[in-house]
Design an enzyme around this catalytic site. Structure first.
Site, PDB file in Angstrom:
ATOM      1  N   ASP A   4      48.811  26.902  46.060  1.00  0.00           N
ATOM      2  CA  ASP A   4      47.860  27.289  47.102  1.00  0.00           C
ATOM      3  C   ASP A   4      47.635  28.796  47.158  1.00  0.00           C
ATOM      4  O   ASP A   4      48.585  29.581  47.205  1.00  0.00           O
ATOM      5  CB  ASP A   4      48.333  26.789  48.465  1.00  0.00           C
ATOM      6  CG  ASP A   4      47.250  26.887  49.526  1.00  0.00           C
ATOM      7  OD1 ASP A   4      46.062  26.660  49.204  1.00  0.00           O
ATOM      8  OD2 ASP A   4      47.590  27.182  50.687  1.00  0.00           O
ATOM      9  N   HIS A  39      36.923  32.144  39.467  1.00  0.00           N
ATOM     10  CA  HIS A  39      36.191  31.444  40.521  1.00  0.00           C
ATOM     11  C   HIS A  39      37.180  30.488  41.171  1.00  0.00           C
ATOM     12  O   HIS A  39      38.244  30.210  40.617  1.00  0.00           O
ATOM     13  CB  HIS A  39      34.972  30.695  39.963  1.00  0.00           C
ATOM     14  CG  HIS A  39      35.335  29.522  39.114  1.00  0.00           C
ATOM     15  ND1 HIS A  39      35.772  29.658  37.807  1.00  0.00           N
ATOM     16  CD2 HIS A  39      35.351  28.201  39.385  1.00  0.00           C
ATOM     17  CE1 HIS A  39      36.029  28.464  37.306  1.00  0.00           C
ATOM     18  NE2 HIS A  39      35.787  27.556  38.250  1.00  0.00           N
ATOM     19  N   HIS A  66      38.259  26.951  43.794  1.00  0.00           N
ATOM     20  CA  HIS A  66      37.966  25.587  44.237  1.00  0.00           C
ATOM     21  C   HIS A  66      38.829  25.255  45.438  1.00  0.00           C
ATOM     22  O   HIS A  66      39.941  25.772  45.594  1.00  0.00           O
ATOM     23  CB  HIS A  66      38.296  24.563  43.133  1.00  0.00           C
ATOM     24  CG  HIS A  66      37.411  24.663  41.948  1.00  0.00           C
ATOM     25  ND1 HIS A  66      36.150  24.114  41.913  1.00  0.00           N
ATOM     26  CD2 HIS A  66      37.609  25.245  40.740  1.00  0.00           C
ATOM     27  CE1 HIS A  66      35.609  24.356  40.729  1.00  0.00           C
ATOM     28  NE2 HIS A  66      36.474  25.047  40.002  1.00  0.00           N
ATOM     29  N   CYS A 113      32.145  28.701  34.689  1.00  0.00           N
ATOM     30  CA  CYS A 113      33.597  28.577  34.873  1.00  0.00           C
ATOM     31  C   CYS A 113      34.383  29.544  33.991  1.00  0.00           C
ATOM     32  O   CYS A 113      35.584  29.707  34.172  1.00  0.00           O
ATOM     33  CB  CYS A 113      34.049  27.144  34.613  1.00  0.00           C
ATOM     34  SG  CYS A 113      33.396  25.970  35.809  1.00  0.00           S
TER      35      CYS A 113
END
Length: 137
Positions: free
Chosen positions: A82, A42, A44, A36
């Site tokens: 978002d 990265h 999700h 992480c």
């Protein structure tokens, strides 16, 4: 008789982040945060549950109009988070690590001013299908 009822709205958003402490070197960050802490970030697919608890209103029977709740979440959470990089794009994470715990607190703080003080607000955020946080605890 207590007539308190909880209503829930589920939403989702996708976002990238990196967990790291600026004061630590890369080796320490990797030891604490593992993959992480990837410097290239990265992502999700976050699942969000927003719970509002209160007494149904006498005139409508609603604890809260679910369309209003949906619109609030869209405006203050989904549009804000978002497809964003939480570390780089979200001012609330300028000085705090965007862990699931901190994301849940930020979402709560974004929504709380728009939900009646008479109602309880609770945020549950799933970072993965098996890992989730809830605020307030």
């Amino acid at each position: 008789m207590n007539k308190r009822v909880a209503v829930f709205r589920k939403e989702h958003f996708n976002a990238a982040h990196r967990l790291y402490n600026r004061q630590w070197d890369d080796a320490t960050n990797f030891r604490v945060f593992g993959k992480c802490s990837n410097p290239h970030y990265h992502g999700h697919n976050y699942e969000l549950e927003v719970r509002v608890t209160g007494e149904p209103q006498a005139d409508t029977g609603f604890v809260m109009d679910m369309k209003v709740l949906s619109d609030l979440i869209q405006q203050y959470v989904i549009e804000h988070f978002d497809h964003k990089n939480l570390n780089l794009d979200i001012p609330e994470f300028k000085d705090i690590n965007p862990t699931a715990e901190n994301i849940a607190v930020v979402i709560y703080n974004l929504l709380r001013p728009h939900v009646s003080e008479k109602q309880e607000l609770r945020i549950r955020l799933y970072e993965t299908p098996r890992n989730f946080v809830e605020y307030p605890a």
